[in-house]
Design a protein around this motif. Structure first.
Motif, PDB file in Angstrom:
ATOM      1  N   PHE A 114       0.824  -1.207   0.000  1.00 25.46           N
ATOM      2  CA  PHE A 114       0.000   0.000   0.000  1.00 25.46           C
ATOM      3  C   PHE A 114       0.859   1.259   0.000  1.00 25.46           C
ATOM      4  O   PHE A 114       0.641   2.176  -0.795  1.00 25.46           O
ATOM      5  N   TRP A 115       1.853   1.331   0.882  1.00 28.61           N
ATOM      6  CA  TRP A 115       2.683   2.527   0.960  1.00 28.61           C
ATOM      7  C   TRP A 115       3.508   2.702  -0.314  1.00 28.61           C
ATOM      8  O   TRP A 115       3.658   3.827  -0.813  1.00 28.61           O
ATOM      9  N   GLU A 116       4.032   1.616  -0.839  1.00 26.22           N
ATOM     10  CA  GLU A 116       4.830   1.713  -2.060  1.00 26.22           C
ATOM     11  C   GLU A 116       3.977   2.147  -3.245  1.00 26.22           C
ATOM     12  O   GLU A 116       4.399   2.962  -4.071  1.00 26.22           O
ATOM     13  N   ASP A 214      -6.205  10.616   8.537  1.00 25.16           N
ATOM     14  CA  ASP A 214      -7.513  10.112   8.122  1.00 25.16           C
ATOM     15  C   ASP A 214      -7.511   9.705   6.654  1.00 25.16           C
ATOM     16  O   ASP A 214      -8.075   8.675   6.279  1.00 25.16           O
ATOM     17  N   GLU A 215      -6.864  10.520   5.815  1.00 23.94           N
ATOM     18  CA  GLU A 215      -6.815  10.204   4.389  1.00 23.94           C
ATOM     19  C   GLU A 215      -6.074   8.897   4.134  1.00 23.94           C
ATOM     20  O   GLU A 215      -6.489   8.075   3.310  1.00 23.94           O
ATOM     21  N   MET A 216      -4.968   8.685   4.864  1.00 22.84           N
ATOM     22  CA  MET A 216      -4.221   7.448   4.677  1.00 22.84           C
ATOM     23  C   MET A 216      -4.990   6.244   5.211  1.00 22.84           C
ATOM     24  O   MET A 216      -4.925   5.148   4.637  1.00 22.84           O
ATOM     25  N   LEU A 217      -5.732   6.417   6.294  1.00 18.96           N
ATOM     26  CA  LEU A 217      -6.580   5.330   6.785  1.00 18.96           C
ATOM     27  C   LEU A 217      -7.649   4.980   5.749  1.00 18.96           C
ATOM     28  O   LEU A 217      -7.948   3.807   5.519  1.00 18.96           O
ATOM     29  N   ARG A 218      -8.237   6.011   5.129  1.00 16.24           N
ATOM     30  CA  ARG A 218      -9.251   5.782   4.105  1.00 16.24           C
ATOM     31  C   ARG A 218      -8.657   5.006   2.928  1.00 16.24           C
ATOM     32  O   ARG A 218      -9.245   4.026   2.446  1.00 16.24           O
ATOM     33  N   ARG A 219      -7.491   5.425   2.465  1.00 16.81           N
ATOM     34  CA  ARG A 219      -6.854   4.743   1.348  1.00 16.81           C
ATOM     35  C   ARG A 219      -6.438   3.323   1.717  1.00 16.81           C
ATOM     36  O   ARG A 219      -6.509   2.407   0.890  1.00 16.81           O
ATOM     37  N   LEU A 220      -6.000   3.143   2.951  1.00 12.49           N
ATOM     38  CA  LEU A 220      -5.601   1.806   3.388  1.00 12.49           C
ATOM     39  C   LEU A 220      -6.809   0.880   3.436  1.00 12.49           C
ATOM     40  O   LEU A 220      -6.714  -0.294   3.047  1.00 12.49           O
ATOM     41  N   LEU A 224      -7.427  -2.668   1.285  1.00 13.14           N
ATOM     42  CA  LEU A 224      -7.723  -3.931   1.961  1.00 13.14           C
ATOM     43  C   LEU A 224      -9.068  -4.511   1.543  1.00 13.14           C
ATOM     44  O   LEU A 224      -9.541  -5.471   2.143  1.00 13.14           O
ATOM     45  N   GLY A 225      -9.700  -3.890   0.527  1.00  9.03           N
ATOM     46  CA  GLY A 225     -10.908  -4.484  -0.033  1.00  9.03           C
ATOM     47  C   GLY A 225     -12.188  -3.720   0.177  1.00  9.03           C
ATOM     48  O   GLY A 225     -13.253  -4.174  -0.260  1.00  9.03           O
ATOM     49  N   VAL A 226     -12.136  -2.559   0.839  1.00  8.90           N
ATOM     50  CA  VAL A 226     -13.338  -1.760   1.051  1.00  8.90           C
ATOM     51  C   VAL A 226     -13.528  -0.832  -0.145  1.00  8.90           C
ATOM     52  O   VAL A 226     -12.570  -0.211  -0.615  1.00  8.90           O
TER      53      VAL A 226
END
Length: 367
Positions: A114-116, A214-220, A224-226
């Motif tokens: 995800f980070w890469e 918050d933005e990174m949590l949303r993208r993560l 992960l499938g959401v």
């Protein structure tokens, strides 16, 4: 000389276009300028940790454990909880994190990818303690895409800078249900120009940005499938509430912080605060309430660098030697105390202890 003349003509032409075009630029998040294998220069605040391939966190996910955890979340009046599949978002006060019904081992590679995929280089990975941290990167979305940049930006994009750098730390911590709590924390730096002609610059810390977290949590969640729509809804439904007032105080008689909350919440908040304030958790023992940390003090007055031309040929500043401590969280009934010990478990020097606790207290008051 001819090259400079060509560049001047090109720049002048672009400036002419700018005169007849309205100013507009993109907004949002774009860290794709941090190419893999070519990390940006690291501001002198933390030394790097060598990769550690060890990882041995017990626990396995099961449908029964997951259902039990979800039901417990519904019954808890102190938290806001929403979920899709095996991904949940949980909130207490101003702190938000993901709860995923997969083990840390199962999540490690997807989170790293995800980070890469989002344009970051990982500067540190430690599977043993479940922590990875990105290198410093620049949010290129903050640079307006004006006519000049549209004209020469692709060839000389490195000439543009926001004067800000961000890095993110992800901590994967196994939970009692056999899944994983995923915490994302942000740290920021900003470049301050000094001198009569702004010929020197220094990097200094800037405030943590909860919106970026918050933005990174949303993208993560999405990685992960959401779905995007569901991730947006989950994040919106977990809007941060006001943190309890006066929950942190310093007891001069014991040389410790006092938190008006139980151990579980204090443990989570102290862990996030350590991530946000520049400490690196090398190990942790939740049963003993101990974080084993390392820290490199940031000296803002000694990090001067030359101006633009000088930065093209800059040399890396000497790295400060890290110091290791134990940050201990202990339960006292409905409250908790946070103290600082040396690496060997002795009482820390009062000056060092107070400095560390002051940094933690300031951050804890915001979460």
């Amino acid at each position: 000389m001819k090259n400079l003349q060509k560049l001047s003509v090109l720049t002048l032409a672009a400036a002419t276009l700018a005169a007849c075009s309205p100013f507009a630029g993109p907004t949002g998040v774009d860290y794709k300028s941090a190419q893999r294998g070519n990390p940006l220069e690291v501001p002198p605040d933390l030394t790097r940790i060598s990769n550690d391939g060890r990882y041995n966190i017990p626990g396995s996910a099961s449908a029964t454990a997951y259902d039990a955890q979800r039901e417990a979340g519904r019954k808890s009046g102190a938290t806001a909880l929403d979920n899709v599949g095996d991904v949940q978002i949980k909130r207490e006060g101003n702190q938000r994190w993901l709860v995923v019904a997969r083990t840390p081992q199962q999540l490690w590679d997807p989170v790293k990818t995800f980070w890469e995929d989002n344009g970051f280089v990982l500067a540190m990975e430690d599977r043993r303690v479940g922590v990875m941290e990105t290198d410093w990167a620049e949010n290129r979305a903050k640079i307006p895409l004006d006519p000049i940049r549209r004209t020469i930006g692709k060839a000389l994009d490195s000439l543009y800078s926001t004067g800000e750098l961000d890095r993110f730390r992800t901590r994967l911590e196994s939970n009692a249900a056999g899944g994983t709590n995923v915490y994302v924390s942000h740290r920021g730096m900003e470049e301050v120009l000094r001198g009569r002609d702004k010929e020197q610059s220094t990097w200094q810390q800037r405030a943590n940005d909860p919106a970026l977290e918050d933005e990174m949590l949303r993208r993560l969640m999405m990685s992960l499938g959401v779905s995007k729509e569901r991730a947006d809804a989950m994040l919106s439904s977990s809007k941060a509430g006001a943190a309890p007032a006066n929950t942190v105080s310093y007891a001069t008689n014991t040389g410790a912080l006092q938190l008006n909350e139980d151990f579980d919440r204090a443990w989570r908040r102290v862990g996030l605060s350590l991530d946000r304030t520049g400490f690196t958790v090398e190990d942790r023992d939740r049963a003993a309430g101990t974080y084993y940390v390392r820290y490199v003090p940031y000296e803002t007055g000694k990090q001067e660098q030359p101006g633009f031309l000088g930065r093209l040929f800059k040399r890396k500043a000497p790295e400060a030697k890290p110091v290791r401590y134990r940050v201990v969280v202990q339960s006292q009934g409905a409250t908790s105390v946070v103290g600082v010990l040396t690496e060997s478990g002795q009482q820390a020097n009062p000056i060092d202890r107070d400095r560390i606790l002051k940094v933690l207290a300031e951050d804890l008051k915001r979460i």
